[in-house]
Design a protein around this motif. Structure first.
Motif, mmCIF file in Angstrom:
data_model
loop_
_atom_site.group_PDB
_atom_site.id
_atom_site.type_symbol
_atom_site.label_atom_id
_atom_site.label_comp_id
_atom_site.label_asym_id
_atom_site.label_seq_id
_atom_site.Cartn_x
_atom_site.Cartn_y
_atom_site.Cartn_z
ATOM 1 N N TYR A 168 0.850 -1.191 0.000
ATOM 2 C CA TYR A 168 0.000 0.000 0.000
ATOM 3 C C TYR A 168 0.881 1.235 0.000
ATOM 4 O O TYR A 168 1.764 1.388 0.856
ATOM 5 C CB TYR A 168 -0.918 0.007 1.212
ATOM 6 N N SER A 169 0.654 2.128 -0.943
ATOM 7 C CA SER A 169 1.484 3.316 -1.096
ATOM 8 C C SER A 169 1.273 4.301 0.050
ATOM 9 O O SER A 169 0.144 4.673 0.372
ATOM 10 C CB SER A 169 1.169 4.016 -2.422
ATOM 11 N N LEU A 170 2.386 4.723 0.673
ATOM 12 C CA LEU A 170 2.363 5.759 1.700
ATOM 13 C C LEU A 170 2.831 7.096 1.152
ATOM 14 O O LEU A 170 2.957 8.068 1.891
ATOM 15 C CB LEU A 170 3.249 5.342 2.885
ATOM 16 N N GLY A 171 3.089 7.112 -0.149
ATOM 17 C CA GLY A 171 3.572 8.327 -0.789
ATOM 18 C C GLY A 171 4.967 8.135 -1.357
ATOM 19 O O GLY A 171 5.834 7.555 -0.703
ATOM 20 N N GLY A 172 5.171 8.598 -2.586
ATOM 21 C CA GLY A 172 6.470 8.453 -3.219
ATOM 22 C C GLY A 172 6.801 6.989 -3.446
ATOM 23 O O GLY A 172 5.979 6.199 -3.916
ATOM 24 N N SER A 173 8.020 6.597 -3.091
ATOM 25 C CA SER A 173 8.455 5.212 -3.274
ATOM 26 C C SER A 173 8.288 4.381 -2.006
ATOM 27 O O SER A 173 8.756 3.243 -1.944
ATOM 28 C CB SER A 173 9.928 5.189 -3.700
ATOM 29 N N THR A 174 7.614 4.927 -0.994
ATOM 30 C CA THR A 174 7.435 4.230 0.281
ATOM 31 C C THR A 174 6.115 3.461 0.293
ATOM 32 O O THR A 174 5.065 4.015 -0.026
ATOM 33 C CB THR A 174 7.462 5.227 1.453
ATOM 34 N N TYR A 175 6.204 2.193 0.676
ATOM 35 C CA TYR A 175 5.021 1.336 0.712
ATOM 36 C C TYR A 175 4.975 0.566 2.026
ATOM 37 O O TYR A 175 6.022 0.210 2.594
ATOM 38 C CB TYR A 175 5.042 0.321 -0.447
ATOM 39 N N LEU A 176 3.764 0.301 2.482
ATOM 40 C CA LEU A 176 3.542 -0.626 3.580
ATOM 41 C C LEU A 176 3.287 -2.008 2.977
ATOM 42 O O LEU A 176 2.454 -2.154 2.088
ATOM 43 C CB LEU A 176 2.336 -0.185 4.408
ATOM 44 N N MET A 177 4.002 -3.014 3.462
ATOM 45 C CA MET A 177 3.879 -4.368 2.927
ATOM 46 C C MET A 177 3.226 -5.278 3.956
ATOM 47 O O MET A 177 3.641 -5.316 5.118
ATOM 48 C CB MET A 177 5.263 -4.913 2.549
ATOM 49 N N LEU A 178 2.187 -6.018 3.525
ATOM 50 C CA LEU A 178 1.495 -6.984 4.372
ATOM 51 C C LEU A 178 1.391 -8.288 3.604
ATOM 52 O O LEU A 178 0.934 -8.296 2.448
ATOM 53 C CB LEU A 178 0.093 -6.489 4.735
ATOM 54 N N GLY A 179 1.793 -9.400 4.216
ATOM 55 C CA GLY A 179 1.757 -10.650 3.486
ATOM 56 C C GLY A 179 1.731 -11.865 4.400
ATOM 57 O O GLY A 179 1.859 -11.762 5.631
ATOM 58 N N LEU A 180 1.559 -13.029 3.798
ATOM 59 C CA LEU A 180 1.566 -14.308 4.499
ATOM 60 C C LEU A 180 2.435 -15.269 3.703
ATOM 61 O O LEU A 180 2.227 -15.456 2.493
ATOM 62 C CB LEU A 180 0.147 -14.860 4.632
ATOM 63 N N ILE A 181 3.406 -15.888 4.374
ATOM 64 C CA ILE A 181 4.334 -16.805 3.719
ATOM 65 C C ILE A 181 4.342 -18.139 4.459
ATOM 66 O O ILE A 181 4.436 -18.168 5.697
ATOM 67 C CB ILE A 181 5.765 -16.226 3.690
ATOM 68 N N TYR A 182 4.241 -19.219 3.704
ATOM 69 C CA TYR A 182 4.411 -20.559 4.277
ATOM 70 C C TYR A 182 5.795 -21.079 3.909
ATOM 71 O O TYR A 182 6.215 -21.001 2.743
ATOM 72 C CB TYR A 182 3.353 -21.528 3.758
ATOM 73 N N SER A 183 6.515 -21.597 4.910
ATOM 74 C CA SER A 183 7.847 -22.160 4.698
ATOM 75 C C SER A 183 7.844 -23.613 5.131
ATOM 76 O O SER A 183 7.398 -23.934 6.242
ATOM 77 C CB SER A 183 8.898 -21.387 5.504
ATOM 78 N N GLY A 184 8.341 -24.496 4.270
ATOM 79 C CA GLY A 184 8.422 -25.916 4.576
ATOM 80 C C GLY A 184 9.847 -26.408 4.436
ATOM 81 O O GLY A 184 10.498 -26.176 3.405
ATOM 82 N N GLY A 185 10.353 -27.084 5.451
ATOM 83 C CA GLY A 185 11.736 -27.519 5.448
ATOM 84 C C GLY A 185 11.971 -28.787 4.641
ATOM 85 O O GLY A 185 11.110 -29.661 4.561
#
Length: 211
Positions: A168-185
């Motif tokens: 989500y853009s906070l202005g200019g090149s700055t963004y807020l990032m929200l995500g979900l990642i699954y990691s499996g060994g």
């Protein structure tokens, strides 16, 4: 050995593509601070997963764009993770004559390497998916009571990651990032008298600021 060789080949391909990318392509950095839930799975039927552990992952992630909507993503983070395993009793091995549960609180230096696909911006938001590999190197362990169990943990771990989220853009090149990642060994994280393969798995709720 084959897994290590595959990783080296993948690294070489990514680095070669990065070197061939034009200088005009963007590179961006993000600081991430991400809570996560992790657990251990064993391939031995008599060894049970016996609980999740809450941890966190923080550090710096770098995206190197080789096209408008595609980027190689890597970084360097500190990963606090772990899990619990319930082992069957071993009458011939003291002090493990009866069933017992071990807690593994683990800390790693993690280096992810993935391909990220990002949409065009729409109403100040854009969405991404990513998949790839990670490697991590153990720097600290304890049993949940502050006692070191480093002799029971392998130094190197490797696995795959898949996930997605939004920026989500906070202005200019700055963004807020929200995500979900699954990691499996892929690999056994433990090294002790029980001859099983215990792999580490995680859901990471990624929060970050992109600069």
């Amino acid at each position: 050995m084959m897994k290590h060789t595959s990783l080296l080949i993948l690294l070489a391909l990514f680095l070669t593509a990065g070197l061939k990318a034009q200088d005009s392509k963007r590179t961006r950095l993000a600081f991430v601070l991400s809570p996560q839930i992790s657990w251990l799975n064993s391939d031995e039927a008599s060894v049970d997963g016996n609980g999740n552990l809450f941890g966190y992952n923080f550090g710096v992630v770098m995206d190197r764009f080789f096209d408008t909507n595609y980027a190689f993503s890597t970084g360097l983070t500190i990963n606090t993770t772990g899990g619990k395993l319930k082992y069957p009793g071993l009458p011939e091995v003291e002090p493990f004559a009866e069933d017992y549960t071990s807690t593994y609180r683990l800390k790693y230096i993690e280096v992810p390497l993935s391909l990220k696909l990002i949409t065009n911006e729409f109403h100040r938001s854009r969405y991404y998916g990513q998949f790839g590999l990670y490697t991590q190197y153990n720097i600290k362990t304890n049993d949940g009571n502050g006692n070191s169990i480093s002799k029971e943990i392998n130094f190197f771990d490797m696995g795959y990651q898949i996930g997605g989220g939004m920026e989500y853009s906070l202005g200019g090149s700055t963004y807020l990032m929200l995500g979900l990642i699954y990691s499996g060994g892929f690999m056994d994280v433990t090294d002790h008298v029980i001859e099983d393969k215990a792999t580490l798995n995680r859901f990471t709720f990624q929060f970050g600021i992109i600069f």
